[in-house]
Scaffold this active site. Structure first.
Site, mmCIF file in Angstrom:
data_model
loop_
_atom_site.group_PDB
_atom_site.id
_atom_site.type_symbol
_atom_site.label_atom_id
_atom_site.label_comp_id
_atom_site.label_asym_id
_atom_site.label_seq_id
_atom_site.Cartn_x
_atom_site.Cartn_y
_atom_site.Cartn_z
ATOM 1 N N CYS A 1 0.708 -1.164 -0.010
ATOM 2 C CA CYS A 1 0.099 -0.036 -0.091
ATOM 3 C C CYS A 1 0.849 1.360 0.037
ATOM 4 C CB CYS A 1 -0.827 -0.097 1.253
ATOM 5 S SG CYS A 1 -2.259 -1.290 1.297
ATOM 6 N N HIS B 1 -2.855 6.946 4.096
ATOM 7 C CA HIS B 1 -3.375 6.022 3.196
ATOM 8 C C HIS B 1 -4.600 5.277 3.913
ATOM 9 C CE1 HIS B 1 -3.804 1.946 1.517
ATOM 10 N NE2 HIS B 1 -3.757 1.277 2.309
ATOM 11 N N ASN C 1 -9.993 0.698 0.465
ATOM 12 C CA ASN C 1 -8.689 0.862 0.325
ATOM 13 C C ASN C 1 -8.321 0.468 -1.124
ATOM 14 O OD1 ASN C 1 -5.821 0.150 0.442
ATOM 15 N ND2 ASN C 1 -6.182 -1.089 2.192
HETATM 16 O O1 UT7 Z 1 -3.823 -1.523 3.591
HETATM 17 C C1 UT7 Z 1 -2.847 -2.294 3.931
HETATM 18 C C2 UT7 Z 1 -2.689 -2.397 5.347
HETATM 19 N N1 UT7 Z 1 -3.673 -3.170 5.949
HETATM 20 C C3 UT7 Z 1 -4.565 -2.793 7.141
HETATM 21 O O2 UT7 Z 1 -3.963 -1.702 7.522
HETATM 22 C C4 UT7 Z 1 -5.594 -3.384 7.717
HETATM 23 C C5 UT7 Z 1 -5.308 -3.415 9.122
HETATM 24 N N2 UT7 Z 1 -6.343 -4.243 9.680
HETATM 25 C C6 UT7 Z 1 -7.664 -3.848 9.876
HETATM 26 O O3 UT7 Z 1 -8.086 -2.873 9.418
HETATM 27 C C7 UT7 Z 1 -8.617 -4.562 10.870
HETATM 28 O O4 UT7 Z 1 -7.883 -5.629 11.572
HETATM 29 C C8 UT7 Z 1 -9.636 -5.505 10.162
HETATM 30 C C9 UT7 Z 1 -10.562 -4.475 9.399
HETATM 31 C C10 UT7 Z 1 -8.991 -6.216 8.906
HETATM 32 C C11 UT7 Z 1 -10.325 -6.315 10.956
HETATM 33 O O5 UT7 Z 1 -11.036 -5.632 12.075
HETATM 34 P P1 UT7 Z 1 -10.780 -6.247 13.518
HETATM 35 O O6 UT7 Z 1 -11.512 -5.050 14.361
HETATM 36 O O7 UT7 Z 1 -9.262 -6.102 13.738
HETATM 37 O O8 UT7 Z 1 -11.375 -7.459 13.598
HETATM 38 P P2 UT7 Z 1 -10.886 -8.967 14.115
HETATM 39 O O9 UT7 Z 1 -10.124 -9.339 12.986
HETATM 40 O O10 UT7 Z 1 -10.168 -8.968 15.246
HETATM 41 O O11 UT7 Z 1 -12.370 -9.808 14.124
HETATM 42 C C12 UT7 Z 1 -13.059 -9.550 15.197
HETATM 43 C C13 UT7 Z 1 -14.369 -10.281 14.908
HETATM 44 C C14 UT7 Z 1 -13.993 -11.717 14.808
HETATM 45 O O12 UT7 Z 1 -15.242 -12.371 15.551
HETATM 46 P P3 UT7 Z 1 -14.869 -13.111 16.798
HETATM 47 O O13 UT7 Z 1 -13.573 -14.153 16.592
HETATM 48 O O14 UT7 Z 1 -14.659 -12.280 17.708
HETATM 49 O O15 UT7 Z 1 -16.230 -13.771 17.057
HETATM 50 C C15 UT7 Z 1 -14.181 -11.926 13.364
HETATM 51 O O16 UT7 Z 1 -14.603 -13.119 12.844
HETATM 52 O O17 UT7 Z 1 -15.024 -9.612 13.804
HETATM 53 C C16 UT7 Z 1 -15.386 -10.957 12.763
HETATM 54 N N3 UT7 Z 1 -15.324 -10.269 11.677
HETATM 55 C C17 UT7 Z 1 -16.386 -9.899 11.009
HETATM 56 N N4 UT7 Z 1 -17.700 -9.769 11.276
HETATM 57 C C18 UT7 Z 1 -18.599 -9.357 10.527
HETATM 58 C C19 UT7 Z 1 -14.288 -10.287 10.716
HETATM 59 N N5 UT7 Z 1 -14.556 -9.638 9.718
HETATM 60 C C20 UT7 Z 1 -15.871 -9.392 9.705
HETATM 61 C C21 UT7 Z 1 -16.954 -8.909 8.671
HETATM 62 N N6 UT7 Z 1 -18.258 -8.931 9.239
HETATM 63 N N7 UT7 Z 1 -16.499 -8.554 7.556
#
Ligand code: UT7
Length: 343
Positions: free
Chosen positions: A116, A256, A286
């Site tokens: 990115c 970004h 993104n």
């Molecule tokens: O551009 C390149 C660099 N990339 C980035 O900067 C991305 C950095 N990371 C992020 O932005 C975030 O970590 C994400 C947006 C990818 C994910 O958000 P998060 O708040 O870190 O969520 P998580 O992965 O910790 O998941 C939390 C919960 C999980 O459920 P449980 O295990 O708590 O029951 C996931 O299964 O949210 C669930 N989950 C979703 N629920 C509904 C993950 N994706 C989704 C979804 N819809 N799309």
């Protein structure tokens, strides 16, 4: 001797017309508008649906607009660098294909892949050619068709990404405007958290890699999130301190556009207001290499000569950095021209 700086003298952009909303995405994977808005801050993203169209086609639209806006003939361009993680093909470089489609015949160029951060790394690299006096009209492109590597069965990654392209013109400037400073970093140990598993020399394409869905983006969100907040804030604050920039004299922060929470945390550490932050994440998501030039494209109308701007990016690699720019031209004079309407 007066220092030659590389100044941005024009911006072009393109986003495909198809809008993939959170509602439509919720019918494809188990997610919701509420979750995506709360955790990421994206409402919709653009998708290049047209059969046979690739990253270079969006980039060509952006570069053609840039040339029209800056009154530049294709043959006057002497270099084009394309920041991209979704090239049309493994080789040749997408930069070459863009030059061919636009009619740029007197330039050399190449692609730059820094996740990115590809556009920022390309911009800083290009600026060195301009500062050295060897190149006078350099086009820097950031373009990605992320939909070509997004798994629309994976709710962890499919809400995040969109397609788009942006381009800027860099020219020599001796009036104190242009790219003043940059801080760039890579840390290859971060590669484990964000990558495309197969398709490279490590794991060439096989039936098995396809069955295992290894040609899509693989991301462990939380470690990437933590590293993004820490490092983007770090290079942005360091840049402010190095140039005595504060809430009072910074016009815009251009981050970004990966996650609204990352952007807000970075802005907070910089001590700036939300209205000083360029934001396109809600409507474009993104777009990887295209986020920064698309922000400049959207906010060009509000930019005046002498405006202080900090760009900061973080992405796969890990690769991250910031740069400080003194804006060089009156953006309202070109951005408000109806000939250059946004799509
Ligand atoms: O551009 C390149 C660099 N990339 C980035 O900067 C991305 C950095 N990371 C992020 O932005 C975030 O970590 C994400 C947006 C990818 C994910 O958000 P998060 O708040 O870190 O969520 P998580 O992965 O910790 O998941 C939390 C919960 C999980 O459920 P449980 O295990 O708590 O029951 C996931 O299964 O949210 C669930 N989950 C979703 N629920 C509904 C993950 N994706 C989704 C979804 N819809 N799309």
């Amino acid at each position: 001797m007066t220092k030659i700086r590389a100044a941005i003298t024009g911006v072009g952009g393109y986003v495909p017309p198809y809008i993939l909303t959170n509602e439509e995405l919720s019918r494809m994977v188990d997610t919701s508008d509420e979750w995506i808005m709360e955790r990421i801050g994206i409402k919709e993203r653009r998708i290049l649906l047209e059969e046979g169209k690739a990253t270079s086609d969006m980039a060509t639209e952006a570069v053609n607009q840039l040339l029209r806006k800056t009154g530049t003939k294709p043959e006057e361009v002497d270099m084009l660098i394309c920041g991209v993680v979704t090239p049309d093909m493994q080789f040749p470089a997408t930069a070459n294909i863009i030059c061919d489609k636009v009619g740029i015949k007197n330039a050399f160029g190449y692609d730059m892949n820094a996740g990115c951060s590809s556009f920022l790394f390309a911009l800083i690299t290009a600026s060195k050619f301009v500062e050295s006096g060897t190149h006078k009209k350099v086009v820097v492109v950031g373009a990605d068709k992320m939909s070509s590597i997004v798994d629309y069965n994976d709710r962890n990654t499919s809400p995040i990404f969109g397609d788009g392209a942006g381009a800027v013109m860099l020219e020599p400037c001796i009036d104190g405007y242009g790219i003043i400073d940059s801080i760039m970093h890579v840390d290859g140990s971060g590669r484990h958290h964000l990558h495309q598993v197969a398709g490279g020399s490590l794991r060439p394409a096989t039936f098995e890699t396809i069955l295992r869905r290894q040609h899509f983006i693989y991301q462990e969100g939380q470690p990437v999130f933590k590293a993004a907040v820490a490092n983007m804030a770090d290079v942005s604050v360091r840049m402010m301190e190095r140039h005595n920039l504060t809430y009072e004299n910074l016009k815009y922060f251009v981050p970004h556009q990966a996650n609204m929470r990352i952007i807000e945390a970075t802005a907070k550490r910089m001590g700036i207001d939300k209205k000083q932050v360029m934001l396109t994440i809600t409507k474009y998501g993104n777009t990887t290499s295209a986020t920064i030039p698309l922000c400049l494209w959207e906010y060009e109308h509000d930019l005046k000569p002498g405006d202080n701007i900090i760009i900061a990016t973080f992405g796969a690699g890990f690769a991250w950095g910031s740069c400080y720019i003194k804006w060089a031209y009156d953006g309202s004079a070109v951005a408000d021209n109806p000939d250059f309407d946004k799509k």
